[in-house]
Scaffold this active site. Sequence first.
Site, PDB file in Angstrom:
ATOM      1  N   LYS A 124       0.862  -1.185   0.000  1.00 15.36           N
ATOM      2  CA  LYS A 124       0.000   0.000   0.000  1.00 15.36           C
ATOM      3  C   LYS A 124       0.892   1.226   0.000  1.00 15.36           C
ATOM      4  CE  LYS A 124      -4.468   0.920   0.138  1.00 15.36           C
ATOM      5  NZ  LYS A 124      -5.588   0.072  -0.319  1.00 15.36           N
TER       6      LYS A 124
HETATM    7  P1  NAD Z   1     -12.985   7.738  -2.486  1.00 13.03           P
HETATM    8  O1  NAD Z   1     -11.968   8.773  -2.178  1.00 13.03           O
HETATM    9  O2  NAD Z   1     -13.451   7.587  -3.891  1.00 13.03           O
HETATM   10  O3  NAD Z   1     -14.282   7.944  -1.563  1.00 13.03           O
HETATM   11  C1  NAD Z   1     -14.243   8.026  -0.177  1.00 13.03           C
HETATM   12  C2  NAD Z   1     -15.610   8.504   0.267  1.00 13.03           C
HETATM   13  O4  NAD Z   1     -15.702   8.444   1.674  1.00 13.03           O
HETATM   14  C3  NAD Z   1     -15.928   9.948  -0.123  1.00 13.03           C
HETATM   15  O5  NAD Z   1     -17.265  10.025  -0.537  1.00 13.03           O
HETATM   16  C4  NAD Z   1     -15.750  10.708   1.184  1.00 13.03           C
HETATM   17  O6  NAD Z   1     -16.518  11.900   1.218  1.00 13.03           O
HETATM   18  C5  NAD Z   1     -16.249   9.672   2.150  1.00 13.03           C
HETATM   19  N1  NAD Z   1     -15.856   9.830   3.529  1.00 13.03           N
HETATM   20  C6  NAD Z   1     -14.658  10.062   4.049  1.00 13.03           C
HETATM   21  N2  NAD Z   1     -14.733  10.097   5.372  1.00 13.03           N
HETATM   22  C7  NAD Z   1     -16.016   9.875   5.708  1.00 13.03           C
HETATM   23  C8  NAD Z   1     -16.747   9.786   6.925  1.00 13.03           C
HETATM   24  N3  NAD Z   1     -16.161   9.935   8.099  1.00 13.03           N
HETATM   25  N4  NAD Z   1     -18.054   9.516   6.871  1.00 13.03           N
HETATM   26  C9  NAD Z   1     -18.668   9.353   5.705  1.00 13.03           C
HETATM   27  N5  NAD Z   1     -18.047   9.433   4.537  1.00 13.03           N
HETATM   28  C10 NAD Z   1     -16.745   9.698   4.540  1.00 13.03           C
HETATM   29  O7  NAD Z   1     -12.380   6.364  -1.936  1.00 13.03           O
HETATM   30  P2  NAD Z   1     -12.738   4.875  -2.364  1.00 13.03           P
HETATM   31  O8  NAD Z   1     -11.771   4.458  -3.399  1.00 13.03           O
HETATM   32  O9  NAD Z   1     -14.187   4.767  -2.613  1.00 13.03           O
HETATM   33  O10 NAD Z   1     -12.364   4.101  -1.028  1.00 13.03           O
HETATM   34  C11 NAD Z   1     -13.263   3.954   0.062  1.00 13.03           C
HETATM   35  C12 NAD Z   1     -12.833   2.775   0.911  1.00 13.03           C
HETATM   36  O11 NAD Z   1     -12.799   1.599   0.098  1.00 13.03           O
HETATM   37  C13 NAD Z   1     -11.434   2.875   1.516  1.00 13.03           C
HETATM   38  O12 NAD Z   1     -11.421   2.189   2.746  1.00 13.03           O
HETATM   39  C14 NAD Z   1     -10.570   2.123   0.523  1.00 13.03           C
HETATM   40  O13 NAD Z   1      -9.368   1.652   1.077  1.00 13.03           O
HETATM   41  C15 NAD Z   1     -11.512   0.994   0.173  1.00 13.03           C
HETATM   42  N6  NAD Z   1     -11.229   0.299  -1.084  1.00 13.03           N
HETATM   43  C16 NAD Z   1     -11.120   0.984  -2.255  1.00 13.03           C
HETATM   44  C17 NAD Z   1     -10.863   0.274  -3.425  1.00 13.03           C
HETATM   45  C18 NAD Z   1     -10.807   0.950  -4.767  1.00 13.03           C
HETATM   46  O14 NAD Z   1     -10.711   0.230  -5.768  1.00 13.03           O
HETATM   47  N7  NAD Z   1     -10.898   2.263  -4.876  1.00 13.03           N
HETATM   48  C19 NAD Z   1     -10.677  -1.108  -3.391  1.00 13.03           C
HETATM   49  C20 NAD Z   1     -10.821  -1.775  -2.173  1.00 13.03           C
HETATM   50  C21 NAD Z   1     -11.089  -1.056  -1.029  1.00 13.03           C
END
Ligand code: NAD
Length: 438
Positions: A124
Site C-alpha cells: 500500500k
Molecule cells: P474515495 O476517495 O473515492 O471515496 C471516499 C468517500 O468516503 C468519499 O465520498 C468521502 O466523502 C467519504 N468519507 C470520508 N470520510 C467519511 C466519513 N467519516 N463519513 C462518511 N463518509 C466519509 O475512496 P474509495 O476508493 O471509494 O475508497 C473507500 C474505501 O474503500 C477505503 O477504505 C478504501 O481503502 C476501500 N477500497 C477501495 C478500493 C478501490 O478500488 N478504490 C478497493 C478496495 C477497497
Amino acid sequence: MIEVQESKASEATIVEAVPAASVNPYEMVLTQLRLVAARLELEPGLLAILSHPERVLEVSLPVKMDDGRIEVFTGYRVQHSSVRGPCKGGIRYHPAVTLDEVKALATWMTLKCAVVNLPYGGAKGGIRCDPTRLSLGELERLTRRYAVMIRPIIGPQKDIPAPDVNTNAVVMDWIMDTLSVFSDYYTDEVVTGKSIELGGAQGRREATGRGVMVVTKEILKRLNRDITKTTVAVQGYGNVGSVSATLLAREGCRVVGVSDISTGLYNPNGLNIAEINEYVAQSPGHLLKGYSAPGVEEITNQELLALDVDVLVPAALEAQITAENAGSVRAKIIVEGANGPTTPEADVILAEKGVYIVPDILANAGGVVVSYFEWVQDLQSFFWDEEETNQKLAKIMQQSFAEVWTLAHLEGVSLRMAALMLGVRRVAQAIKKRGIFP
Ligand code: NAD
C-alpha cells in the site's frame, strides 16, 4: 476521462472524516492476526513474519506550489509480503495518512489477495496531504515526484500500485507516464486503474462496488432473503460507495441512506440513486451536500450507521464502527466496502447481536481482482471487453464467498475469521514451501 476531484470541503469536514484518534489500524490488523494465529495454531515464527512488513519506504516530496512556495509532503510505500507474487495495493491521498495506517492496509492487501487466490502479495502507498486544497498542477507535480521516489522498489514484477481514497485514473495515468519516461519505453503494466486509453481495464472503476454487489447477493441468497425486499445504507459516496449503491439499487434493493464527508441523506421509501449520481457528478467536490428531493431528510454519519436496514455498506475509511457505536447498529448484515471499517472490539459486540459481517478482505476484493485482470491484459497487450471482465470478476467473487461461507460453517466461526483463516493459511503455506532465506 474521470475528472480529478476539486473538493471545496472545509477543514472541519475533513477532520470529521479522520478515524477515531484512539484507533490505530495497525493495532487492529495485529489483533486480527493474533486471533487467527491462535485459531489455526500457527507457528509463532509464521505469525511474527506476518506481523512485520517486508519493506517500508518513507519519502519526502518537495513540491513547487502555485504561489511559488515549496511545500514538503511525506509519502510511504509499504510492501507487506511478496511471498505469493508481486506486491499489489493502492495509493491513498489523505490528511490522516500515517505509516501505521499504510502498514495496516498493506497487510490487509496480502490477506485479501490470498483470500481470492490471486498470484499477488500485498502493498500500500500513501501521501499525507489534503488533495482538496491542491490545484490540479500541484497534484500532478506531487504525484510525479512520488512516482519517481518509489520507483526503486516498484515495477511490473515487484510491486504494482493502484487507486485508493482520493486517487483515480488521472493519478494512475500520471504515474504510468512518469515511469514510462524514466524507463525509456511504454510501460502500462506498472500500475493499474489507468484510463482505458492507456491500458486500463474495462470495468476497473466499478470493480470494487461490483464485487460488493456480488457478495451482497450471495449472502442474501444464503440467508433466504429476497433482494427486492432488502433495504440498504451506504457510508461513503466515492468510488466504492457510489458504485455499490448504484448496482445494488439496479439489482432491486431499496437504498434508503447514503452519506459522505459532507452530509447524509435518508428516505425510508428509497433514494433516487440515479438522480443523486447526476447531482454528485456536477456538485462542487462531487459531494452530496445540497441535494434535496421530496421525502429526503439530512442525517449525520452516526445516524446513517444506526439506520434500521437489512444491509449496511461502510465504504469510507477505517474504524467507523467501534466499541462506542457498534451497540447502536441495527443492520442485520454488514458488507465491508472499506478496508478496516469495523474494529475488533466492535466485531465482538456485533457478533453477540447476531450481525453477519462480510469482511473487507473478501467484500472489497473486486478492485484488486480487476486490477489483476488489467495487469494480465497489459502484459499480453491483449484486451478483453467489459462483459468478459464482469463475468470473470463475478465468478471469482462467488467462488471466494462460497469458500469463506463453507469454512465458517465447518469451523463454527464468523465470516471474518474464516476469511482470515483462508488467507493466512495460503500465505503460511507459501512461506513454508519457499523456506526462510538463507
Ligand atoms: P474515495 O476517495 O473515492 O471515496 C471516499 C468517500 O468516503 C468519499 O465520498 C468521502 O466523502 C467519504 N468519507 C470520508 N470520510 C467519511 C466519513 N467519516 N463519513 C462518511 N463518509 C466519509 O475512496 P474509495 O476508493 O471509494 O475508497 C473507500 C474505501 O474503500 C477505503 O477504505 C478504501 O481503502 C476501500 N477500497 C477501495 C478500493 C478501490 O478500488 N478504490 C478497493 C478496495 C477497497
